[in-house]
Design a protein around this motif. Structure first.
Motif, PDB file in Angstrom:
ATOM      1  N   LYS A 385       0.727  -1.221  -0.020  1.00 16.33           N
ATOM      2  CA  LYS A 385      -0.076  -0.114  -0.024  1.00 16.33           C
ATOM      3  C   LYS A 385       0.776   1.325   0.122  1.00 16.33           C
ATOM      4  CE  LYS A 385      -4.342  -1.599   2.234  1.00 16.33           C
ATOM      5  NZ  LYS A 385      -4.916  -1.904   3.331  1.00 16.33           N
ATOM      6  N   ALA A 386       1.864   1.065   0.619  1.00 19.26           N
ATOM      7  CA  ALA A 386       2.830   2.435   0.730  1.00 19.26           C
ATOM      8  C   ALA A 386       3.692   2.645  -0.578  1.00 19.26           C
ATOM      9  CB  ALA A 386       3.888   2.083   2.140  1.00 19.26           C
ATOM     10  N   SER A 387       3.513   1.522  -1.291  1.00 17.91           N
ATOM     11  CA  SER A 387       4.418   1.721  -2.482  1.00 17.91           C
ATOM     12  C   SER A 387       3.975   2.832  -3.708  1.00 17.91           C
ATOM     13  CB  SER A 387       4.765   0.367  -3.244  1.00 17.91           C
ATOM     14  OG  SER A 387       3.445   0.239  -3.843  1.00 17.91           O
ATOM     15  N   ARG A 388       4.634   3.154  -4.648  1.00 13.17           N
ATOM     16  CA  ARG A 388       4.028   3.985  -5.497  1.00 13.17           C
ATOM     17  C   ARG A 388       3.593   3.334  -6.922  1.00 13.17           C
ATOM     18  NH1 ARG A 388       8.809   6.569  -4.630  1.00 13.17           N
ATOM     19  NH2 ARG A 388       9.814   6.100  -6.585  1.00 13.17           N
ATOM     20  N   PHE A 389       3.085   1.855  -6.755  1.00 13.45           N
ATOM     21  CA  PHE A 389       2.811   1.146  -7.793  1.00 13.45           C
ATOM     22  C   PHE A 389       1.697   1.571  -8.750  1.00 13.45           C
ATOM     23  CE2 PHE A 389       4.031  -2.655  -5.054  1.00 13.45           C
ATOM     24  CZ  PHE A 389       5.319  -2.767  -5.403  1.00 13.45           C
ATOM     25  N   GLY A 390       0.628   2.271  -7.980  1.00 13.71           N
ATOM     26  CA  GLY A 390      -0.457   2.891  -8.946  1.00 13.71           C
ATOM     27  C   GLY A 390       0.258   3.991  -9.499  1.00 13.71           C
ATOM     28  N   GLU A 391       1.060   4.773  -9.151  1.00 16.47           N
ATOM     29  CA  GLU A 391       1.516   5.967 -10.010  1.00 16.47           C
ATOM     30  C   GLU A 391       2.298   5.489 -11.085  1.00 16.47           C
ATOM     31  OE1 GLU A 391       3.815   8.548  -7.275  1.00 16.47           O
ATOM     32  OE2 GLU A 391       2.296   8.056  -5.780  1.00 16.47           O
ATOM     33  N   ASN A 392       3.057   4.417 -10.912  1.00 17.34           N
ATOM     34  CA  ASN A 392       4.016   3.642 -11.713  1.00 17.34           C
ATOM     35  C   ASN A 392       3.362   2.656 -12.803  1.00 17.34           C
ATOM     36  OD1 ASN A 392       5.985   5.627 -10.742  1.00 17.34           O
ATOM     37  ND2 ASN A 392       6.728   3.774  -9.345  1.00 17.34           N
ATOM     38  N   LYS A 552      13.707  -6.406   4.511  1.00 11.73           N
ATOM     39  CA  LYS A 552      12.393  -6.404   4.821  1.00 11.73           C
ATOM     40  C   LYS A 552      11.399  -6.310   3.232  1.00 11.73           C
ATOM     41  CE  LYS A 552      13.580  -2.932   8.107  1.00 11.73           C
ATOM     42  NZ  LYS A 552      14.010  -1.888   8.129  1.00 11.73           N
ATOM     43  N   PRO A 553      10.237  -6.246   3.435  1.00  8.11           N
ATOM     44  CA  PRO A 553       9.388  -6.005   2.140  1.00  8.11           C
ATOM     45  C   PRO A 553       9.501  -4.840   1.593  1.00  8.11           C
ATOM     46  CG  PRO A 553       7.913  -7.085   3.805  1.00  8.11           C
ATOM     47  CD  PRO A 553       9.405  -6.690   4.489  1.00  8.11           C
ATOM     48  N   GLN A 554       9.699  -3.789   2.386  1.00  7.88           N
ATOM     49  CA  GLN A 554       9.842  -2.386   1.542  1.00  7.88           C
ATOM     50  C   GLN A 554      11.119  -2.424   0.936  1.00  7.88           C
ATOM     51  OE1 GLN A 554       7.795   0.136   1.813  1.00  7.88           O
ATOM     52  NE2 GLN A 554       9.068   0.960   0.167  1.00  7.88           N
ATOM     53  N   GLU A 555      12.477  -2.913   1.220  1.00 11.13           N
ATOM     54  CA  GLU A 555      13.526  -3.021   0.498  1.00 11.13           C
ATOM     55  C   GLU A 555      13.542  -3.790  -0.842  1.00 11.13           C
ATOM     56  OE1 GLU A 555      16.050  -2.684   4.637  1.00 11.13           O
ATOM     57  OE2 GLU A 555      15.953  -4.763   3.639  1.00 11.13           O
ATOM     58  N   ALA A 556      12.641  -4.751  -0.849  1.00 16.90           N
ATOM     59  CA  ALA A 556      12.415  -5.489  -1.983  1.00 16.90           C
ATOM     60  C   ALA A 556      11.480  -4.635  -2.903  1.00 16.90           C
ATOM     61  CB  ALA A 556      11.310  -6.702  -1.652  1.00 16.90           C
ATOM     62  N   VAL A 557      10.544  -3.831  -2.274  1.00 18.51           N
ATOM     63  CA  VAL A 557       9.813  -2.907  -3.046  1.00 18.51           C
ATOM     64  C   VAL A 557      10.592  -1.688  -3.747  1.00 18.51           C
ATOM     65  CG1 VAL A 557       7.816  -1.158  -3.157  1.00 18.51           C
ATOM     66  CG2 VAL A 557       7.728  -3.281  -1.893  1.00 18.51           C
ATOM     67  N   ASP A 558      11.542  -1.352  -3.065  1.00 21.19           N
ATOM     68  CA  ASP A 558      12.412  -0.246  -3.327  1.00 21.19           C
ATOM     69  C   ASP A 558      13.329  -0.690  -4.410  1.00 21.19           C
ATOM     70  OD1 ASP A 558      11.522   1.373  -1.452  1.00 21.19           O
ATOM     71  OD2 ASP A 558      13.063   1.128   0.005  1.00 21.19           O
ATOM     72  N   CYS A 559      13.782  -2.126  -4.351  1.00 15.65           N
ATOM     73  CA  CYS A 559      14.780  -2.551  -5.417  1.00 15.65           C
ATOM     74  C   CYS A 559      13.957  -2.774  -6.727  1.00 15.65           C
ATOM     75  CB  CYS A 559      15.425  -3.692  -4.625  1.00 15.65           C
ATOM     76  SG  CYS A 559      16.704  -4.579  -6.186  1.00 15.65           S
ATOM     77  N   PHE A 560      12.799  -3.169  -6.514  1.00 10.61           N
ATOM     78  CA  PHE A 560      11.909  -3.521  -7.733  1.00 10.61           C
ATOM     79  C   PHE A 560      11.710  -2.095  -8.485  1.00 10.61           C
ATOM     80  CE2 PHE A 560       7.548  -3.336  -9.359  1.00 10.61           C
ATOM     81  CZ  PHE A 560       7.588  -4.235 -10.400  1.00 10.61           C
ATOM     82  N   GLU A 561      11.535  -0.836  -7.849  1.00 16.58           N
ATOM     83  CA  GLU A 561      11.044   0.378  -8.447  1.00 16.58           C
ATOM     84  C   GLU A 561      12.157   0.981  -9.122  1.00 16.58           C
ATOM     85  OE1 GLU A 561       8.803   2.255  -5.388  1.00 16.58           O
ATOM     86  OE2 GLU A 561       7.002   1.618  -6.244  1.00 16.58           O
ATOM     87  N   ARG A 562      13.361   0.620  -8.283  1.00 20.38           N
ATOM     88  CA  ARG A 562      14.678   1.353  -8.611  1.00 20.38           C
ATOM     89  C   ARG A 562      15.249   0.649  -9.930  1.00 20.38           C
ATOM     90  NH1 ARG A 562      17.203   0.280  -4.059  1.00 20.38           N
ATOM     91  NH2 ARG A 562      18.652  -1.367  -4.658  1.00 20.38           N
ATOM     92  N   THR A 563      15.130  -0.745 -10.156  1.00 17.23           N
ATOM     93  CA  THR A 563      15.812  -1.723 -11.098  1.00 17.23           C
ATOM     94  C   THR A 563      14.766  -1.528 -12.328  1.00 17.23           C
ATOM     95  OG1 THR A 563      14.881  -3.554 -10.243  1.00 17.23           O
ATOM     96  CG2 THR A 563      17.122  -2.651  -9.690  1.00 17.23           C
ATOM     97  N   GLN A 564      15.143  -2.511 -13.405  1.00 14.23           N
ATOM     98  CA  GLN A 564      14.190  -2.615 -14.301  1.00 14.23           C
ATOM     99  C   GLN A 564      13.554  -4.162 -14.020  1.00 14.23           C
ATOM    100  OE1 GLN A 564      15.491  -1.263 -18.282  1.00 14.23           O
ATOM    101  NE2 GLN A 564      16.920  -0.327 -17.050  1.00 14.23           N
ATOM    102  N   MET A 565      13.160  -4.636 -13.020  1.00 14.72           N
ATOM    103  CA  MET A 565      12.575  -5.819 -12.828  1.00 14.72           C
ATOM    104  C   MET A 565      11.276  -5.850 -13.266  1.00 14.72           C
ATOM    105  SD  MET A 565      12.844  -7.304  -9.007  1.00 14.72           S
ATOM    106  CE  MET A 565      14.244  -6.634  -8.530  1.00 14.72           C
TER     107      MET A 565
END
Ligand code: FE2
Length: 578
Positions: A385-392, A552-565
């Motif tokens: 929920k805290a991620s920016r998935f929607g915006e991205n 942590k989940p947040q670090e996984a989300v950050d890595c996903f958003e930062r890279t081109q996974m």
């Protein structure tokens, strides 16, 4: 009874806790403070271990520290007299280690007199051997710690019987297989701590042209070996390991001498291109390591007559050499602790106290490496929920397991790159299907894609395969289990074209054999991938981008958003880019 193991003020700081002899939690400090190989005092790792065990520091009965400043005192004094800077360094180390009870009390805001725990010092290699033997399924086994340096020795060997270990011999400073590998790694222009892996990968591109020269750099005789010291400097300058940025990452001083360049040719500077000569040097370095290491194991097998061997120490991460043990040493069974480096000392020291000091029987086998932090469905939902998935333009869906696995396997089969985050974090440096990036092994271009988009590693470094354990013998020349990715085997010739991405240039793969008991969900994912494609293998690399593996989940989300996974699975959530 609660026993806390602490590897402090040393590379790979870590903590582990045993409750009534069973391991409950083990983790490296780097997973919390996000500094690779972090040293210092592992307060966050200890806090996590106590929380997982559901106890307070006051309820810890024993604390085991894998360091004995009084081991090999004579040799230390000899070097201290010759090298005043070394003596000063030893004095600092001693002061830090004697202050561990106070550091522990201070970190947890407890009055020192409230701690009832008895403190034990366990020698470095004894703790390495304990981590391998007491986690193994073997009632009897030969034991070898093959390492860089700890408590002024580099190797130790012996035999384990039930709760007891007997020690047969050791090799003292300055002779060290680990330091030999590190010195030549530096000479080849790879200067960072941990770069030995890169050179091991590079060796596969070369020929052992310089093996005769390397036989003069390391001399061996059965379990004994010694370095040609004229090629090194560490015996003159002391084992220089310092900690950059306020006691955080380890930095090694220069360890090779001018004689090495006279023997092997010009030193390679880090920015210089890698030529065939460098590849041949890396190959020869590895070939000589294998001669000495496998020779030690052959002699150990002859001396003990045992069928099984347990390994730890940094050299025991040499998966290329380990892959040759079943076929060339006489040992039929091999167990390598998943944290064979110094993180594993926390587990080994605690187990040594439980079995050998307190005399308790065996009853625990480390069959999997998932001893780190896990996160609830609610915590994962919060991170999503805290991620920016929607915006991205990403969609996130929570799915039942069967649908999740079907969709995920087809994403991998489509050539997409997947972040895979499940359950408890891995203990040790390998991602083993809980904090992994997973990709299609059938595509030769996948290695280049992963490097370009996410990992940014040298192109000559291989990626690893995870295979359904029961299919190992169909795809590899060896079928011996490798649950912790510590063995490299030749991929069968007829299969190499089917899994080119995790097959190294020499036709080997550093495989993880996956069982449904050790990791049910990861096994099911590979099984589903096999159902869709006919291949029971996926490419598995650690979930990170030049940083410690995500925790942590947040670090996984950050890595996903930062890279081109392309996609991310977090527990039951599937997140895809549109
Ligand atoms: Fe070590």
């Amino acid at each position: 009874m609660n026993i806390l193991g602490i590897n402090a003020y040393h590379g790979n700081a870590s903590a582990a806790i045993l409750c009534d002899g069973k391991l409950v939690a083990a983790v490296e400090e780097e997973r919390f403070n996000r500094v690779k190989y972090a040293a210092g005092f592992p307060a966050a790792a200890i806090r996590y271990c106590l929380q997982t065990a559901g106890i307070t520091l006051e309820e810890v009965d024993h604390v085991a520290v894998p360091r004995n400043p009084y081991a090999r005192l004579g040799t230390k004094l000899f070097y201290a007299l010759r090298m005043p800077s070394f003596a000063k360094e030893r004095a600092k180390v001693l002061a830090k280690f004697t202050g561990i009870p106070e550091a522990l009390a201070a970190a947890f805001d407890v009055a020192p007199e409230k701690l009832k725990a008895k403190f034990h010092r366990v020698e470095h290699h004894v703790a390495h051997l304990a981590s391998a033997f007491y986690c193994s399924p073997f009632e009897e086994a030969a034991l070898l710690s093959a390492d860089g340096l700890g408590d002024f020795a580099s190797s130790m060997w012996g035999a384990g019987f039930g709760r007891r270990m007997n020690f047969h011999g050791s090799v003292a400073f300055p002779h060290s297989l680990g330091l030999y590998y590190s010195a030549v790694t530096q000479y080849l222009g790879f200067l960072k701590f941990g770069d030995e892996y890169k050179v091991m990968g590079l060796g596969a591109y070369g020929e052992p042209e310089f093996l005769p020269e390397f036989r003069e750099i390391v001399h061996s005789n059965g379990t004994r070996f010694h370095l040609g010291l004229e090629y090194f400097t560490h015996h003159r300058t002391g084992p220089e390991m310092s900690w950059a940025e306020a006691d955080k990452t380890p930095v090694l001083g220069k360890m090779y001498s001018e004689e090495m360049a006279k023997k092997l040719g010009p030193v390679r500077a880090p920015e210089e291109p890698i030529e065939q000569r460098h590849k041949n040097l890396a190959c020869s370095l590895q070939a000589r390591l294998e001669e000495v290491y496998l020779g030690m194991l052959q002699r150990l097998h002859a001396e003990t007559g045992m069928k099984s061997v347990c390994l730890a120490g940094g050299v025991a991460f040499n998966c290329v050499a380990n892959g040759k043990i079943p076929s060339s040493t006489g040992f039929e069974n091999v167990y390598v602790h998943p944290a064979a480096g110094d993180a594993g000392l926390a587990v080994g020291a605690a187990q040594f106290v439980w079995h050998q000091v307190l005399g308790n029987p065996r009853g625990f086998v480390m069959e999997h490496a998932y001893w780190g932090p896990e996160f609830s469905r609610e915590e994962i939902r919060t991170a999503v929920k805290a991620s920016r998935f929607g915006e991205n333009g990403c969609g996130a869906n929570e799915l039942p397991e069967e649908e999740l696995l079907q969709k995920t396997a087809s994403i991998i089969a489509d050539g997409k790159i997947l972040g895979w985050f499940q359950g408890r974090a891995e203990w040790g440096p390998r991602a083993l299907g809980n904090r992994s990036i997973v990709a299609d092994p059938r595509r030769p271009e996948m290695k280049e894609i992963l490097n370009r988009r996410i990992k940014h590693r040298e192109i000559f470094r291989p990626f690893a395969p995870s295979i359904l354990a029961e299919k190992t013998g169909e795809w590899f020349e060896q079928a011996h289990p490798s649950p912790f990715m510590t063995m490299a085997y030749a991929v069968k010739r007829e299969k190499r074209e089917q899994i080119p991405a995790p097959t190294h240039v020499d036709g080997t793969g550093r495989l993880q054999t996956v069982t449904p008991t050790a990791n049910p969900r990861y096994w099911k994912l590979i099984h589903e991938f096999e159902r869709q494609t006919g291949v029971p293998v996926v490419l598995n690399t650690s979930f990170n981008d030049n940083e410690p593996i995500v925790c942590k989940p947040q670090e996984a989300v950050d890595c996903f958003e930062r890279t081109q996974m392309d996609a991310l699975v977090l527990g039951d959530f599937l997140i895809t880019r549109s």
